[in-house]
Design an enzyme around this catalytic site. Structure first.
Site, PDB file in Angstrom:
ATOM      1  N   LYS A 157      -3.756  11.404  -3.770  1.00 46.69           N
ATOM      2  CA  LYS A 157      -2.670  11.661  -2.825  1.00 46.69           C
ATOM      3  C   LYS A 157      -1.357  11.950  -3.555  1.00 46.69           C
ATOM      4  CE  LYS A 157      -4.762   8.537   0.565  1.00 46.69           C
ATOM      5  NZ  LYS A 157      -5.464   9.528   1.367  1.00 46.69           N
ATOM      6  N   ASP A 204       0.873  -1.172   0.000  1.00 47.76           N
ATOM      7  CA  ASP A 204       0.000   0.000   0.000  1.00 47.76           C
ATOM      8  C   ASP A 204       0.912   1.225   0.000  1.00 47.76           C
ATOM      9  OD1 ASP A 204      -1.572   2.183   0.574  1.00 47.76           O
ATOM     10  OD2 ASP A 204      -2.568   1.309   2.321  1.00 47.76           O
TER      11      ASP A 204
END
Length: 462
Positions: free
Chosen positions: A228, A202
């Protein structure tokens, strides 16, 4: 000129981002330039990315199945975006890059592609996006380690006890969305492979701050979100080994995922699915989202991660040094003060409800941070000394303003953050702790908000 301003001049300038000149009203009167310090939730889009998207928008067309010029142009752009992402991640030649909606979507896709009877290993420290998707698998949750070496040892012990003949997957974050601490990904990958398991990274909080090389880290898959990575909302990536993805049922059934569809004599339907990334990209894809992600990858690569990391370290040092001067502030950490980290710092303030403190930072100083449990409930409860199995709402306070709550405050920043923003944040923390809030606040719909009906006297109303 301040000492910190001189220090900032020795590192790279912040990258231009959307919203850098936006002003917001203060409850105490007047306006101030907004200090966006919630990058860990969503980073502002790079101006470069926005300009690239705007330049492409007039040429927008449906991909893969159109004969027209705009359709062909869009198809080329979409597939070239896939190549750009593969280069950004330093993927292996045989790896696939699948465009998804987000990290959460990517990991749910992988969860749906797991072989039967797969054993999944995941630390309790994970964001819910990587903690929760494995509902159809046998999951072993690992306790929060207190050092990187302990993380590797914990995983090795757990894997040593598994059936070596069955499939197994380890899911681990690259950088914590709560503490910002970097995890020993390469060592965890080596441990996984030594015991016949695969590993998915991740990289939602890692990819915007440091280069991520699939080859060097030796991970099987990597997942991240565009929003992000300084791209707009709505696009994510799952990249890595193709075999499990190629043999799994399509994540979504529909056009684009199917190569051939025919009727059977018994009235049913036979389907031959693609074995490329298209197998899991049914429907009209988010071409603009994929292009934005690729543009962000190019922009970060061209800016140079060494320069970006050096500047971010300056910001990290500024915030941590400032918070260390306030005895009432406790910074949350798993691995300790010396741990390598990205620009994500969570803390609690003695005598303050975290929602109240965050509300005051916003209303009185124009500073946007986040408060709550950050969709990492077990980790926050471990760090705050509570039962990690107890429940709590994501982002909602559990106590009235002014009372202790089992929530924290998170400040996060990155390539577009000016030094002035983190300096204003540090000064605001010191002033709030020393002098208290200048406005009354109340609880509304589970959140602390300024009470505009009571004038300017400081205090708390239930």
């Amino acid at each position: 000129m301040s000492v910190s301003a001189v220090a900032e001049q020795s590192v790279a300038e912040p990258l231009p981002v959307l919203g850098r000149d936006v002003t917001v009203p203060l409850v105490t009167g007047g306006e101030v330039t907004y200090a966006a310090l919630d990058y860990a939730a969503s980073a502002p889009a790079l101006q470069r990315v926005w300009d690239d998207v705007a330049a492409y928008a007039p040429y927008y067309g449906s991909v893969h199945r159109g004969a027209g010029y705009l359709s062909q142009l869009s198809t080329d752009l979409f597939e070239n975006a896939r190549k750009t992402v593969a280069e950004f991640l330093d993927c292996r030649d045989e790896d696939q890059v699948v465009f998804t909606r987000s990290t959460t979507d990517s990991l749910n896709l992988l969860a749906a592609a797991l072989p039967a009877d797969c054993q999944v290993y995941v630390f309790e420290t994970e964001h819910h996006a990587s903690l929760l998707p494995w509902r159809e698998a046998r999951v072993t949750y690992l306790d929060a380690p207190r050092t990187p070496a302990q993380a590797v040892a914990t995983l090795e012990r757990a894997l040593a006890e598994r059936d070596p003949e069955g499939p197994a997957l380890v899911c681990v974050t690259g950088a914590s969305n709560v503490t910002g601490e970097l995890w020993p990904v390469r060592e965890l990958a080596a441990a996984a492979h030594a015991h016949g398991a695969r590993i998915v990274l991740d990289a939602a909080q890692l990819a915007p701050h440091h280069p991520v090389s699939v080859r060097e880290l030796d991970v099987d898959w990597v997942a991240f979100s565009g929003h992000k990575l300084y791209a707009p909302f709505g696009a994510g990536v799952l990249a890595g080994r193709s075999d499990w993805l190629r043999t799994a049922e399509p994540y979504l059934a529909g056009g684009g995922a199917s190569r051939k569809v025919s009727r059977r004599s018994d009235g049913g339907v036979d389907v031959e699915w693609h074995d490329s990334a298209a197998r899991h990209e049914a429907g009209s894809p988010n071409v603009i989202g994929a292009y934005a992600v690729a543009s962000a990858c190019k922009a970060l690569t061209e800016a140079g991660f060494d320069a970006l990391a050096a500047r971010e370290q300056y910001l990290i040092d500024t915030v941590r040094a400032g918070l260390a001067e306030v005895p009432e502030v406790r910074v949350l950490s798993l691995f300790g003060d010396d741990a390598a980290r990205v620009g994500v710092i969570s803390f609690v303030v003695e005598g303050w409800n975290s929602s109240h403190f965050a509300a005051a930072l916003s209303a009185e100083y124009g500073i946007g941070v986040r408060d709550g449990l950050f969709c990492a409930h077990p980790l926050l409860r471990t760090l705050l000394g509570s039962d990690p199995q107890s429940q709590g709402e994501c982002g909602a306070p559990e106590a009235a303003p002014g009372e202790r709550s089992l929530n924290a405050i998170r400040v996060s920043f990155g390539a577009g953050t000016p030094g002035e923003h983190v300096e204003r944040f540090v000064d605001a923390v010191k002033e709030l702790v020393r002098d208290g809030a200048r406005w009354n606040y109340r609880t509304e719909d589970g959140r602390c908000v300024p009470d505009t009906s009571t004038g300017t006297s400081a205090g708390i109303s239930a």
